[in-house]
Scaffold this motif. Structure first.
Motif, PDB file in Angstrom:
ATOM      1  N   HIS A 108      60.693  37.202  62.651  1.00 31.49           N
ATOM      2  CA  HIS A 108      59.739  38.450  61.982  1.00 31.49           C
ATOM      3  C   HIS A 108      59.371  39.439  62.984  1.00 31.49           C
ATOM      4  N   SER A 109      60.172  39.456  64.105  1.00 33.10           N
ATOM      5  CA  SER A 109      59.876  40.588  65.092  1.00 33.10           C
ATOM      6  C   SER A 109      61.211  40.821  65.784  1.00 33.10           C
ATOM      7  N   SER A 110      61.450  41.821  66.754  1.00 33.71           N
ATOM      8  CA  SER A 110      62.699  42.318  67.344  1.00 33.71           C
ATOM      9  C   SER A 110      62.606  41.705  68.541  1.00 33.71           C
ATOM     10  N   LYS A 111      61.430  40.800  68.922  1.00 39.46           N
ATOM     11  CA  LYS A 111      61.639  40.009  70.348  1.00 39.46           C
ATOM     12  C   LYS A 111      62.744  39.254  70.361  1.00 39.46           C
ATOM     13  N   PRO A 112      63.602  39.139  71.522  1.00 42.02           N
ATOM     14  CA  PRO A 112      64.550  38.137  71.769  1.00 42.02           C
ATOM     15  C   PRO A 112      64.035  36.781  71.716  1.00 42.02           C
ATOM     16  N   LYS A 113      64.913  35.978  71.377  1.00 41.89           N
ATOM     17  CA  LYS A 113      64.607  34.451  71.253  1.00 41.89           C
ATOM     18  C   LYS A 113      64.731  34.004  72.994  1.00 41.89           C
ATOM     19  N   GLY A 114      63.878  32.964  72.766  1.00 42.63           N
ATOM     20  CA  GLY A 114      63.886  32.098  74.354  1.00 42.63           C
ATOM     21  C   GLY A 114      65.149  31.766  74.823  1.00 42.63           C
ATOM     22  N   ALA A 115      65.306  31.699  76.176  1.00 45.95           N
ATOM     23  CA  ALA A 115      66.341  30.894  76.835  1.00 45.95           C
ATOM     24  C   ALA A 115      67.265  29.549  76.193  1.00 45.95           C
ATOM     25  N   ASN A 116      66.076  28.940  75.749  1.00 50.40           N
ATOM     26  CA  ASN A 116      66.624  27.361  75.305  1.00 50.40           C
ATOM     27  C   ASN A 116      66.868  27.338  73.859  1.00 50.40           C
ATOM     28  N   TYR A 117      66.932  28.651  73.190  1.00 47.94           N
ATOM     29  CA  TYR A 117      67.120  28.754  71.621  1.00 47.94           C
ATOM     30  C   TYR A 117      68.525  28.250  71.426  1.00 47.94           C
ATOM     31  N   TRP A 118      68.573  27.757  70.207  1.00 46.70           N
ATOM     32  CA  TRP A 118      69.931  27.077  69.692  1.00 46.70           C
ATOM     33  C   TRP A 118      69.960  27.062  68.231  1.00 46.70           C
ATOM     34  N   ALA A 119      70.535  27.935  67.475  1.00 44.51           N
ATOM     35  CA  ALA A 119      70.562  28.109  66.071  1.00 44.51           C
ATOM     36  C   ALA A 119      71.155  26.897  65.302  1.00 44.51           C
ATOM     37  N   TRP A 120      72.065  26.213  65.930  1.00 43.64           N
ATOM     38  CA  TRP A 120      72.582  24.938  65.136  1.00 43.64           C
ATOM     39  C   TRP A 120      71.498  23.820  65.159  1.00 43.64           C
ATOM     40  N   ASN A 121      70.546  23.789  66.117  1.00 44.31           N
ATOM     41  CA  ASN A 121      69.522  22.886  66.097  1.00 44.31           C
ATOM     42  C   ASN A 121      68.429  23.130  65.160  1.00 44.31           C
ATOM     43  N   GLY A 122      68.681  23.790  63.968  1.00 44.62           N
ATOM     44  CA  GLY A 122      67.507  24.102  63.233  1.00 44.62           C
ATOM     45  C   GLY A 122      66.947  25.542  63.478  1.00 44.62           C
ATOM     46  N   GLY A 123      67.499  26.315  64.610  1.00 48.83           N
ATOM     47  CA  GLY A 123      66.775  27.186  64.941  1.00 48.83           C
ATOM     48  C   GLY A 123      67.182  28.477  64.068  1.00 48.83           C
ATOM     49  N   GLU A 124      67.905  28.311  63.367  1.00 49.35           N
ATOM     50  CA  GLU A 124      68.532  29.588  62.403  1.00 49.35           C
ATOM     51  C   GLU A 124      67.225  29.937  61.424  1.00 49.35           C
ATOM     52  N   LYS A 125      66.435  28.862  61.204  1.00 42.14           N
ATOM     53  CA  LYS A 125      65.263  29.136  60.317  1.00 42.14           C
ATOM     54  C   LYS A 125      64.345  29.897  61.021  1.00 42.14           C
TER      55      LYS A 125
END
Length: 364
Positions: free
Chosen positions: A310-327
């Motif tokens: 809900h914002s244009s701030k980049p995700k943090g360095a440890n982000y991983w979309a496959w680990n449920g993060g794509e939500k």
């Protein structure tokens, strides 16, 4: 209280109001924020961008295919549907990945990677669809895939992808390239090791070029032990440049790279060089998936990066979309002007959503 105090307070109030006004009307610069702002703050994974006059059109990875357009002075607007229907050889479920849009002759073509049976959970093959307009509904053409490994449970593709020493997990990331009167399609063989291949196309762009070996019409350009994908070819100063994405697209370590060659088909001496990563872009998460557009003498790289939902701030360095993060994240689209000093692709500046140049962040 001294008589100068009220005057000082009044001056400070006026100055504060002026600062607030400037902040509200001046586009953010990359160095003010610490990172570039998105050019399109939508969900734009693996963008393919084209110009139709002054109008900009983008297609991107989505459940069916995301598409949006922008006219000068106006915000981005989504336009659906992109495909009238899926081809009969494709599965009914599963997202269509990394489509590429191009005008070939008098028609617009859409190359897309759609799920098929026989190649595992994520196996996809490449088809082509046609429309009269870039914002029209594209209709799949042909009764078989344009590119698909022979192991898939589909009619034999025009390019059966003969790679006995590579995994047969499908083909994705189609990318159209034209040089003179000749058309080509680049694509990626999925799995690890992965490779980028080049397929000569007919004049219409819908079939394999006449004269190619029907059993093996495409050529391998490069191979990587890890992941190499999203190929885009460009030519500058008599040399070829192969832009690609490398690493895990779902992580912030995903990076945009480039290689250089004097030959269209021989990349044996080409060395990969990082163009964009999270360090160079001052913290953008996974800056890659790029597309090169040349328009009015300028070269622009459009690429994606993971931002908060809900914002244009980049995700943090440890982000991983496959680990449920794509939500909790999506891929916004960024724009960077490219120059080639000494033959080296270099980001000159980023563009804001209003098209105003941003300064290039100083790498850490």
């Amino acid at each position: 209280m001294p008589r100068t105090a009220p005057r000082l307070a009044c001056c400070l109030a006026v100055l504060a109001a002026l600062v607030v006004s400037l902040c509200a009307t001046t586009p953010a610069r990359a160095d003010d924020r610490g990172y570039p702002e998105p050019f399109f703050d939508g969900n734009v994974g693996d963008p393919s961008v084209t110009m139709v006059g002054k109008r900009m059109v983008v297609v991107a990875t989505g459940p069916q295919i995301n598409r949006a357009y922008k006219d000068p002075g106006h915000p981005w607007r989504y336009q659906h549907p992109v495909l009238t229907h899926r081809p009969k050889w494709a599965l009914a479920d599963g997202g269509i990945w990394a489509a590429d849009i191009a005008k070939v002759g008098r028609r617009w073509l859409l190359y897309y990677a759609v799920p098929v049976a026989g190649l595992g959970d994520f196996g996809r093959c490449i088809g082509v669809a046609v429309a009269k307009k870039a914002l029209g509904a594209f209709k799949p053409v042909g009764g078989r895939p344009l590119v698909c490994p022979s192991q898939a449970l589909v009619p034999t593709a025009q390019d059966p992808v003969v790679t006995p020493d590579l995994p047969s997990r499908g083909v994705i990331d189609p990318s159209y390239y034209r040089e003179g009167g000749q058309s080509y399609l680049l694509y990626k063989t999925d799995g690890r090791p992965s490779s980028i291949r080049l397929l000569p196309l007919s004049k219409s762009g819908r079939r394999v070029r006449t004269g190619q070996d029907p059993a093996n019409p495409s050529t391998e350009l490069v191979r990587a032990e890890g992941v190499i994908e999203n190929p885009v070819l460009a030519r500058h100063g008599g040399l070829y440049y192969l832009f690609a994405s490398e690493g895990d697209f779902a992580r912030c370590s995903y990076a945009q790279t480039w290689r250089q060659s004097a030959s269209l088909t021989d990349w044996s001496l080409a060395v990969p060089t990082v163009l964009l990563d999270s360090t160079i872009t001052q913290g953008l998460c996974g800056p890659a998936g790029g597309d090169i557009v040349r328009h009015r003498g300028r070269t622009t790289l459009y690429f994606h990066g993971w931002v908060r939902l809900h914002s244009s701030k980049p995700k943090g360095a440890n982000y991983w979309a496959w680990n449920g993060g794509e939500k909790y994240g999506r891929r916004a689209m960024y724009a960077a002007r490219l120059t080639f000093p000494g033959g080296v692709p270099t980001v000159k500046r980023y563009l804001t959503r209003s098209g105003v140049p941003q300064r290039v962040p100083t790498p850490y």
